[in-house]
Motif scaffolding. Structure first.
Motif, mmCIF file in Angstrom:
data_model
loop_
_atom_site.group_PDB
_atom_site.id
_atom_site.type_symbol
_atom_site.label_atom_id
_atom_site.label_comp_id
_atom_site.label_asym_id
_atom_site.label_seq_id
_atom_site.Cartn_x
_atom_site.Cartn_y
_atom_site.Cartn_z
ATOM 1 N N UNK A 52 0.851 -1.178 0.000
ATOM 2 C CA UNK A 52 0.000 0.000 0.000
ATOM 3 C C UNK A 52 0.889 1.230 0.000
ATOM 4 N N UNK A 53 0.359 2.297 -0.557
ATOM 5 C CA UNK A 53 1.043 3.569 -0.658
ATOM 6 C C UNK A 53 0.794 4.379 0.608
ATOM 7 N N UNK A 54 1.850 5.000 1.124
ATOM 8 C CA UNK A 54 1.739 5.880 2.282
ATOM 9 C C UNK A 54 2.298 7.234 1.864
ATOM 10 N N UNK A 55 1.454 8.249 1.845
ATOM 11 C CA UNK A 55 1.888 9.574 1.429
ATOM 12 C C UNK A 55 2.413 10.309 2.656
ATOM 13 N N UNK A 56 3.715 10.482 2.679
ATOM 14 C CA UNK A 56 4.379 11.110 3.819
ATOM 15 C C UNK A 56 4.342 12.635 3.678
ATOM 16 N N UNK A 57 4.544 13.109 2.484
ATOM 17 C CA UNK A 57 4.550 14.543 2.207
ATOM 18 C C UNK A 57 4.257 14.787 0.747
ATOM 19 N N UNK A 58 4.310 16.051 0.352
ATOM 20 C CA UNK A 58 3.956 16.432 -1.009
ATOM 21 C C UNK A 58 4.740 15.639 -2.063
ATOM 22 N N UNK A 59 6.010 15.484 -1.887
ATOM 23 C CA UNK A 59 6.846 14.753 -2.838
ATOM 24 C C UNK A 59 7.495 13.527 -2.213
ATOM 25 N N UNK A 60 6.877 12.990 -1.190
ATOM 26 C CA UNK A 60 7.447 11.833 -0.492
ATOM 27 C C UNK A 60 6.394 10.743 -0.351
ATOM 28 N N UNK A 61 6.446 9.783 -1.256
ATOM 29 C CA UNK A 61 5.538 8.640 -1.221
ATOM 30 C C UNK A 61 6.357 7.409 -0.893
ATOM 31 N N UNK A 62 5.902 6.669 0.094
ATOM 32 C CA UNK A 62 6.570 5.439 0.470
ATOM 33 C C UNK A 62 5.565 4.304 0.411
ATOM 34 N N UNK A 63 6.049 3.107 0.555
ATOM 35 C CA UNK A 63 5.218 1.914 0.419
ATOM 36 C C UNK A 63 5.507 0.977 1.570
ATOM 37 N N UNK A 64 4.519 0.139 1.873
ATOM 38 C CA UNK A 64 4.689 -0.864 2.917
ATOM 39 C C UNK A 64 3.854 -2.085 2.566
#
Length: 116
Positions: A52-64
């Motif tokens: 799943x995608x986790x949006x940390x910030x405007x230009x910071x997308x991480x996954x888990x």
């Protein structure tokens, strides 16, 4: 290397790390994989419900991994940027169970790093 082999390698990376960006996955798989291969396989794993995608910030997308620590959300410190897993509030879990949509909660605040 075939696509399922890359997907297996990507899943293995996520079993050792909570959150990773595409860039971090790419860095750990190079020189074996190019960036588009990593992007395509992560997209497929999201579509399959594995990541799943986790949006940390405007230009910071991480996954888990979706199975990694189920029932949690994320707290992001506004001072140091550290991301921590926090328990999902019960009523949010109840609402998520009634909806076919993904419910995500990202909390932002101060972790106390200033006082350390």
């Amino acid at each position: 290397m075939r696509q399922p082999e890359y997907q297996d390698k990507i899943i293995k990376l996520f079993t050792r790390s909570h959150l990773l960006s595409i860039r971090e996955v790419y860095a750990r798989l190079t020189p074996a994989a190019d960036y588009s291969t990593v992007y395509r396989n992560i997209s497929r794993l999201i579509a399959a419900g594995v990541l799943r995608q986790v949006i940390i910030g405007k230009n910071d997308i991480q996954y888990e991994l979706t199975a990694h620590r189920p029932g949690h959300e994320h707290f992001i410190c506004l001072d140091c940027g550290e991301v921590s897993a926090v328990a999902r509030p019960r009523n949010l879990s109840r609402l998520a169970g009634q909806s076919k949509r993904v419910v995500e909660l990202v909390l932002r605040g101060h972790c106390g790093c200033r006082s350390k």
